[in-house]
Design a protein around this motif. Sequence first.
Motif, PDB file in Angstrom:
ATOM      1  N   MET A   5      21.967  30.373  68.986  1.00 56.50           N
ATOM      2  CA  MET A   5      21.278  31.652  68.845  1.00 56.50           C
ATOM      3  C   MET A   5      21.053  32.034  67.379  1.00 56.50           C
ATOM      4  O   MET A   5      20.335  32.982  67.092  1.00 56.50           O
ATOM      5  N   LEU A  21      23.509  33.170  65.435  1.00 60.43           N
ATOM      6  CA  LEU A  21      24.260  34.415  65.284  1.00 60.43           C
ATOM      7  C   LEU A  21      25.596  34.236  64.569  1.00 60.43           C
ATOM      8  O   LEU A  21      26.411  35.138  64.544  1.00 60.43           O
ATOM      9  N   TRP A  36      27.767  33.888  57.847  1.00 57.56           N
ATOM     10  CA  TRP A  36      27.283  33.003  56.790  1.00 57.56           C
ATOM     11  C   TRP A  36      28.286  31.936  56.398  1.00 57.56           C
ATOM     12  O   TRP A  36      27.949  30.977  55.702  1.00 57.56           O
ATOM     13  N   ARG A  65      13.352  35.015  65.481  1.00 56.82           N
ATOM     14  CA  ARG A  65      13.492  36.359  66.046  1.00 56.82           C
ATOM     15  C   ARG A  65      12.532  36.601  67.195  1.00 56.82           C
ATOM     16  O   ARG A  65      12.763  37.450  68.042  1.00 56.82           O
ATOM     17  N   ILE A 113      14.583  34.649  70.102  1.00 60.53           N
ATOM     18  CA  ILE A 113      15.883  35.238  70.429  1.00 60.53           C
ATOM     19  C   ILE A 113      15.677  36.625  71.037  1.00 60.53           C
ATOM     20  O   ILE A 113      14.978  37.454  70.480  1.00 60.53           O
ATOM     21  N   MET A 122      21.484  36.144  75.289  1.00 53.67           N
ATOM     22  CA  MET A 122      22.906  35.846  75.449  1.00 53.67           C
ATOM     23  C   MET A 122      23.681  37.102  75.801  1.00 53.67           C
ATOM     24  O   MET A 122      23.471  38.153  75.224  1.00 53.67           O
ATOM     25  N   ARG A 154      25.961  42.135  66.225  1.00 54.26           N
ATOM     26  CA  ARG A 154      25.590  40.811  66.716  1.00 54.26           C
ATOM     27  C   ARG A 154      24.627  40.942  67.899  1.00 54.26           C
ATOM     28  O   ARG A 154      23.655  40.207  68.011  1.00 54.26           O
ATOM     29  N   LYS A 214      21.242  41.601  66.671  1.00 52.28           N
ATOM     30  CA  LYS A 214      20.616  40.363  66.193  1.00 52.28           C
ATOM     31  C   LYS A 214      20.149  39.530  67.376  1.00 52.28           C
ATOM     32  O   LYS A 214      19.077  38.940  67.358  1.00 52.28           O
ATOM     33  N   ALA A 215      20.994  39.493  68.414  1.00 54.35           N
ATOM     34  CA  ALA A 215      20.666  38.682  69.583  1.00 54.35           C
ATOM     35  C   ALA A 215      19.418  39.198  70.282  1.00 54.35           C
ATOM     36  O   ALA A 215      18.788  38.480  71.050  1.00 54.35           O
ATOM     37  N   GLY A 253      16.841  39.928  68.735  1.00 54.76           N
ATOM     38  CA  GLY A 253      15.700  39.487  67.939  1.00 54.76           C
ATOM     39  C   GLY A 253      15.084  40.610  67.128  1.00 54.76           C
ATOM     40  O   GLY A 253      13.910  40.552  66.777  1.00 54.76           O
TER      41      GLY A 253
END
Lengths: 350, 339
Positions: free
Chosen positions: A54, A56, A59, A84, A87, A93, B237, B240-241, B243
């Motif tokens: 993903m 995710l 870093w 993006r 996802i 997820m 998170r 972010k998932a 998008g």
Amino acid sequence: MSLLEIRNLSVEFETAHGLFRAVDSVDLEIDQGEMAAIVGESGSGKSVSMLALMGLLPWTARITADRMNFDGKDLLTISQKERRKIIGKDISMIFQEPMTSLNPCFTVGYQIMEVIKEHLGGTRKELEARAIELLGLVGIPAPESRLRAFPHQMSGGMNQRVMIAMMIACNPRLLIADEPTTALDVTIQAQILELLQDLQHKRGMALVLITHDMGVVAETAEVVNVQYAGQQVERQNVVDLFAKPQHPYTYALLSALPERATGKRLPSIPGVVPGLLDRPTGCLFNPRCQFATDKCRSTPPALHSKVLCHYPLVDGKPTNNHPGVSGPGSSGQGSSGQGSSGQEALGGNV
Amino acid sequence: MIRFILTKLGLLIPTFLGVTLVAFSFIRMLPGDPVELLAGERSVSPERHAELMAALGFDKPLWEQYFSFLVGILHGDLGTSFSSKQPVLEEFFVRFPATIELATCAIIFAALIGLPAGIVAAVKRGSAFDHTLMGISLTGYSMPIFWWGLLLIILFSSPDMLGLTPVSGRISALFWVDTETGFMLIDSLLSDEKGAFRSAAAHLVLPTIVLGTIPMAIIARQTRSAMLEILGEDYVRTAKAKGLSPFRIVGIHALRNALITVITVIGLQVGVLLAGAILTETIFSWPGIGKWMIDSISRRDYFAVQGGIVLIASIVMLVNLLVDFMYGLINPRILHRRS
Ligand SMILES: Nc1ncnc2c1ncn2[C@@H]1O[C@H](COP(=O)(O)OP(=O)(O)OP(=O)(O)O)[C@@H](O)[C@H]1O
Ligand code: SF4
Ligand SMILES: [Mg+2]
């Protein structure tokens, strides 16, 4: 061509004690409408491997793979911006922790509508209607009134439903469910799983289910990946896996299952998955493996064999080839280290 | 919610009493008294001194003076300043807008720079920007206001250097601006005087920077640490998932949560601001309550000082209460727990 194809995925974390390989050469392949399970104890890199897919991971993670394709797109070289677009829309997820995975400052409705707006757009009215429809779909009673609720006003099970609604909102082609029921009550667990399966069937989604629960695997999955300490130790379809486990780890997991009953948690095998500082040499499973030999302790089994073991089980049973096992037809070559690789042993007996 | 407010207010009563006691005793502990200072070089005879003190009511026992101070507060009467012969309350509120104007500009300045700087530092953690910013903010945090003010005056105002900004007061003496709101920026806009607003704004620049520096440093640091923590949260998170764009992830999902902390921090700066205002107003001859307090202290104007301290402390307490409120409003978890 598969919907998703991952080859030789590895993830290393930079830590204070050096690099830690949390995922080591994992493969995964899944087609439209298929369902795969990833099983393994805590710390075996199940979440990390899917988070890598993903994009995710924090870093500190270094991701390498030979291939990571989704629907013909190479996820390894894709730009952040293109990723993006995929996802949250085509791949989504669901996370382990429903209570902390929703933003406490925004209403449930806002969080669902947001993702639809991002990928598909729509007027406020349309978004609201869609959100209500989704909440109904995941089995939340009185969805209209729930739209304005905040996550902390609902139970964990309800939050997980919201999470599912959010993640299927854009009709993903692949849904990854990371232990979606671990944090929930047993009764709720079954409902959520049923919901996921139902959605998968109705929508033809591909579903990757990460779980601790062998019972769930038996009921739902088609293909099973067994993961241990970041490595994929065995991969089989579900029927064969239960009938003829080949890796001692799978075997141990299954034999610890009381009557292999469904609905039971993953039974405990003595010891724990090795972490950063206690990685053994040779086969990573050797300190806990009942068949371990000197060879296991010194030489890691070859990656990319079908079963990551020097001495795979045959027909789901240890053979007299295995140390400490002697049965009828023992040919006396029982002890270890005679150069019989896993593949040869397998070939010779099948 | 109403019960919450009442409880909070109830808790403030002991604090408030403490403040009155401190305000009352502090000024009386300083050597010298109002009559002596009024008399100045000319000495007064002991009889005349006692007579004047009695006229002001300072011959009574201390507890009685304190008691009448409290009774006065209950009636909204803080006594009369004996240097100006005006009610303390009136004196205070004549000058208060000047201080509010300065403090508001300072906190806006501090937030406008501190917030984004803290956010960027958190997002680019460990970068050169992050290190630089943290270094600067540490310096800013420990900057002695007096020294900093003088430095800026030399740099920006001195005709030998840049000569850009005026050094003292709220507006150039060339302009006559009627007091409508007490806020010079607004009053100067309302007046017909050409260039008055420009002048008022120019006068605000240096005091704003001087007063805003410490809050800015604090806001930047606190924003950074709040953001750092929140950027590691599960729901970020999730964002972010989904998008979402980095702007939405940081600017909406993370920031909204970080603001809960940051607003509290900003609110708590009001005390720091008012304390800083006393020095800043003195440096820049800014006619606000800070300068007034300093002047009153040096005149041993007992009523002005004790009344002023009580008023300032009440404002700080009220703002903190307001911050508590805001905290509840922007943090739904708190809001619902209480209702
Ligand atoms: N950000 C990180 N930095 C360093 N190590 C990490 C990080 N995230 C995970 N790990 C390590 O990677 C290993 C695999 O973690 P992962 O979360 O994938 O396990 P899991 O199989 O999902 O277990 P569980 O069933 O408990 O969810 C663990 O040893 C974990 O400590
Ligand atoms: S390689 Fe050896 S230690 Fe590892 S699983 Fe196989 S038998 Fe056990
Ligand atoms: Mg996990």
